[in-house]
Design an enzyme around this catalytic site. Structure first.
Site, PDB file in Angstrom:
ATOM      1  N   LYS A 187       0.901  -1.292   0.067  1.00  0.00           N
ATOM      2  CA  LYS A 187       0.066   0.121   0.168  1.00  0.00           C
ATOM      3  C   LYS A 187       0.742   1.094  -0.040  1.00  0.00           C
ATOM      4  O   LYS A 187       0.283   2.225  -0.598  1.00  0.00           O
ATOM      5  CB  LYS A 187      -0.838  -0.087   1.061  1.00  0.00           C
ATOM      6  CG  LYS A 187      -2.092  -1.088   1.038  1.00  0.00           C
ATOM      7  CD  LYS A 187      -3.098  -1.000   2.371  1.00  0.00           C
ATOM      8  CE  LYS A 187      -4.193  -1.951   2.175  1.00  0.00           C
ATOM      9  NZ  LYS A 187      -3.647  -3.389   2.162  1.00  0.00           N
ATOM     10  N   GLU A 221      -2.235   6.505   8.114  1.00  0.00           N
ATOM     11  CA  GLU A 221      -3.046   7.490   7.441  1.00  0.00           C
ATOM     12  C   GLU A 221      -4.070   8.138   8.332  1.00  0.00           C
ATOM     13  O   GLU A 221      -4.354   7.587   9.256  1.00  0.00           O
ATOM     14  CB  GLU A 221      -3.307   7.136   6.045  1.00  0.00           C
ATOM     15  CG  GLU A 221      -4.641   5.821   6.598  1.00  0.00           C
ATOM     16  CD  GLU A 221      -5.028   5.377   5.131  1.00  0.00           C
ATOM     17  OE1 GLU A 221      -4.456   5.106   4.269  1.00  0.00           O
ATOM     18  OE2 GLU A 221      -6.322   4.716   5.317  1.00  0.00           O
ATOM     19  N   HIS A 249     -13.500  -3.213  10.351  1.00  0.00           N
ATOM     20  CA  HIS A 249     -12.973  -2.891   9.181  1.00  0.00           C
ATOM     21  C   HIS A 249     -13.155  -3.603   8.068  1.00  0.00           C
ATOM     22  O   HIS A 249     -12.481  -3.730   6.981  1.00  0.00           O
ATOM     23  CB  HIS A 249     -11.522  -2.515   9.454  1.00  0.00           C
ATOM     24  CG  HIS A 249     -10.962  -1.704  10.430  1.00  0.00           C
ATOM     25  ND1 HIS A 249     -11.449  -0.298  10.479  1.00  0.00           N
ATOM     26  CD2 HIS A 249     -10.413  -1.720  11.551  1.00  0.00           C
ATOM     27  CE1 HIS A 249     -10.853   0.142  11.396  1.00  0.00           C
ATOM     28  NE2 HIS A 249     -10.287  -0.632  12.097  1.00  0.00           N
ATOM     29  N   ARG A 283      -8.054  -8.142  -8.228  1.00  0.00           N
ATOM     30  CA  ARG A 283      -8.782  -9.554  -8.228  1.00  0.00           C
ATOM     31  C   ARG A 283     -10.086  -9.102  -8.222  1.00  0.00           C
ATOM     32  O   ARG A 283     -10.514  -8.012  -8.223  1.00  0.00           O
ATOM     33  CB  ARG A 283      -8.318 -10.288  -6.795  1.00  0.00           C
ATOM     34  CG  ARG A 283      -8.660  -9.471  -5.753  1.00  0.00           C
ATOM     35  CD  ARG A 283      -8.606 -10.450  -4.598  1.00  0.00           C
ATOM     36  NE  ARG A 283      -8.594  -9.495  -3.270  1.00  0.00           N
ATOM     37  CZ  ARG A 283      -9.568  -8.949  -2.659  1.00  0.00           C
ATOM     38  NH1 ARG A 283     -11.097  -9.252  -3.030  1.00  0.00           N
ATOM     39  NH2 ARG A 283      -9.645  -8.407  -1.376  1.00  0.00           N
TER      40      ARG A 283
END
Length: 638
Positions: free
Chosen positions: A116, A189, A224, A281
């Site tokens: 990421k 983040e 999450h 994917r």
């Protein structure tokens, strides 16, 4: 031309890919671990290859075994599904080196999006907006979200609200990431609790065409991880929707993408969007896109892998589709997963599984289980996905909520009641969506405190069989018949009643209309209440007018309970100890984490119940435990 496909996965996604392969006349090959030997996806495949072992690390995460299985079975292509090795560039390369067709994006594109942190750097260079935090965050940057760089699904995520919490959160996230993905890189983040999770479905061929196949909202999440998804994303201003589609296209072109993929964004209340990640994917929630476009995304994956070109433009979307993920878990107990035999999964109105939505209105069931499937601790707790589509969002939500409420699900506990409550909640229907929705409305969605006294009475009458004359009846006044039951939340109910020629006695205001071992109808307050009843050993499942109930029959004279060790902490579920955070002799405080258990791809914290001393720690990292196993003992200070 592809003739035979091995699906390097299990459960629902393997069955989904097999369905399209059958429609196209392509042979199918399943792989399975030992616990999955009798699983539905194995039974449905044309052939199957065993992967010895039970743990994912020994089976579905072994690239060498999967490639060898494809070659041994004579497959000429591999579909990775989702999860496991679906976003592993090394696996994609290994498949292609073996001379097999990889049904997915190029390995280089997977690698580019695999980290990421690297993905954010690439996206920023391509002009895609990304969230960033300074290398040395300050109080002005709070709250923060710590995330694993190499994976998703909420694994390793930690919310930091105080700078003093950051070092501990980073260490815990690294440990969780290393355990889940074999890579302990993490990053921070900004944490935006009121943001929406919106994603864009992409398809790209090898000839330069990139399709944006609509968008989805996946904001309703727990831990999450997504629970309810829908397409198209409701309530987006058209300029914002256009910006999302532009950014997603730029992301795909920046890495030379090919196949099906999804660009995920966080949309803030002020109407700005920020790139989160790209899933290289097929997504779990792809059915909602299929239902509003009529496309078969798996068939398109196969065509692209064979080198075919996409038409210039995708078909337009029509109507609205909503998907609910049915999990074997208990929302009332911190979403703890549940194991056991799934005796029955019956959804009214579903005519064809994995339906791609050729009609204006319909229901679709995507499931990796069938009646009799054993739900074990090794894999994700998702039982099935139920999808409804209709001309409007309100109609789709109503259809889905009704289908869920009328379904019969007998076996481990599930999140069905929460899904129904969420779909009927005024804020959901108004489109007031954000990633904290379930937490914000927790008390309205939980249904805590609901009495099962009437279902318990129905269970007792079913066991009596409806006869006014109990066994051993004599022509003398009889004593009331008494039954005891325990509900899933531990509440116990004692029911006493008499059945006479004059009807039901002992429950004023309730009239018995009919009683059979499998069905009981009561009349109360002018309304009839019918319960369909099934018994599996000592457990009764009742499907009634206000939902479902599970009751365990108890003896009238219970056995004396063995006193547990004072301060004992027992395993609430089967699982693996991932790490410990204290040692015998440590002084601990109430709520302090002592260890973590991983079960069904979720991590669960076991905390000290009180201030005291940790006198025993019976487990170590890597150890597997069964439900009720003694984990630790905390002796209170007093």
């Amino acid at each position: 031309m592809i003739t035979s496909v091995l699906v390097a996965n299990r459960g629902e996604i393997a069955r989904r890919v097999f369905r399209t392969c059958r429609d196209l006349g392509i042979a199918t090959v399943a792989v399975h671990s030992d616990p999955d030997a009798g699983a539905p996806h194995v039974r449905e495949a044309d052939s199957a290859v065993r992967l010895p072992g039970a743990a994912p690390a020994d089976t579905y995460l072994r690239a060498d075994l999967l490639v060898a299985a494809a070659l041994a079975a004579g497959a000429d292509a591999v579909h990775p599904g989702y999860g496991f090795l679906s976003e592993n560039a090394g696996f994609a390369s290994a498949v292609e080196r073996a001379g097999l067709t990889w049904i997915g994006p190029p390995a280089a594109a997977i690698a580019a999006m695999g980290s990421k942190t690297e993905a954010k750097r690439l996206m920023a260079a391509a002009g895609v907006p990304v969230l960033a935090v300074p290398a040395e965050p300050t109080a002005d940057d709070l709250p923060l979200l710590v995330k694993a760089a190499a994976g998703g699904g909420g694994r390793g995520m930690r919310i930091v609200r105080e700078l003093a919490e950051l070092p501990g959160a980073l260490a815990a996230a690294r440990a969780a990431a290393a355990s889940a993905f074999g890579d302990d890189e993490v990053f921070c983040e900004p944490y935006l609790p009121n943001g929406r999770h919106v994603e864009v479905q992409l398809l790209a061929d090898a000839h330069g065409t990139v399709w944006v196949v609509g968008d989805r909202d996946c904001s309703l999440q727990r831990r999450h991880q997504k629970v309810i998804e829908e397409a198209p994303a409701p309530g987006l201003a058209e300029p914002l929707r256009a910006e999302l589609h532009r950014a997603a296209t730029a992301a795909a072109r920046a890495i030379g993408y090919r196949g099906a993929g999804t660009a995920e964004f966080l949309v803030t209340p002020d109407g700005r969007c920020w790139f989160l990640e790209m899933n290289t994917r097929l997504q779990v929630e792809h059915p909602v896109t299929e239902c509003v476009t009529g496309l078969d995304l798996v068939a398109l994956q196969l065509r692209i892998a064979e080198g075919e070109a996409l038409p210039a433009e995708p078909p337009p979307t029509r109507g609205h589709a909503i998907e609910a993920r049915l999990y074997a878990e208990d929302p009332e107990q911190d979403w703890q997963p549940r194991t056991g035999t799934l005796h029955l999964l019956e959804v009214p109105g579903v005519s064809v599984e994995f339906d791609t939505g050729a009609r204006d209105t319909g229901l679709r069931l995507d499931s990796g289980v069938t009646d009799g499937t054993e739900i074990g601790p090794h894999y994700d707790p998702m039982l099935a996905k139920l999808i409804a589509w209709a001309p409007t969002r309100a109609a789709a939500a109503r259809l889905l909520a009704t289908a869920l409420s009328r379904s019969r699900i007998h076996g481990p506990g599930s999140n069905r009641a929460l899904l129904v409550a969420a779909l009927r909640h005024p804020a959901f229907l108004a489109g007031e969506l954000h990633t904290g929705f379930l937490a914000e409305h927790e008390h309205e969605l939980g249904g805590k405190g609901e009495s099962l006294a009437r279902p318990a009475l129905a269970a007792a009458l079913a066991e009596a069989g409806g006869s006014p004359f109990p066994p051993g009846w004599r022509n003398l006044p009889s004593q009331p018949q008494t039954n005891r039951y325990r509900a899933a939340d531990g509440t116990e109910y004692e029911v006493s009643h008499r059945l006479t020629r004059d009807g039901l006695q002992g429950h004023p205001g309730i009239e018995l209309v009919e009683a059979r071992p499998d069905l009981v109808t009561l009349r109360a307050e002018g309304r009839t209440h019918t319960y369909r009843i099934a018994r599996y050993g000592g457990t009764l499942h009742l499907d009634g007018p206000t939902g479902a109930a599970t009751l365990t029959a108890l003896p009238l004279l219970p056995e004396p309970e063995v006193e547990p060790t004072p301060g004992a902490l027992l395993a609430p579920m089967p699982g693996t100890v991932t790490r410990t955070a204290a040692a015998p002799g440590d002084h601990v405080t109430a709520g302090q984490p002592l260890l973590w258990l991983e079960a069904m791809k979720m991590e669960h914290r076991v905390s000290a119940p009180t201030d005291g001393v940790l006198t025993e720690l019976r487990v170590a990292a890597g150890q597997q435990v069964e439900p009720g196993a003694l984990l630790a003992v905390v002796r209170p200070h007093d």
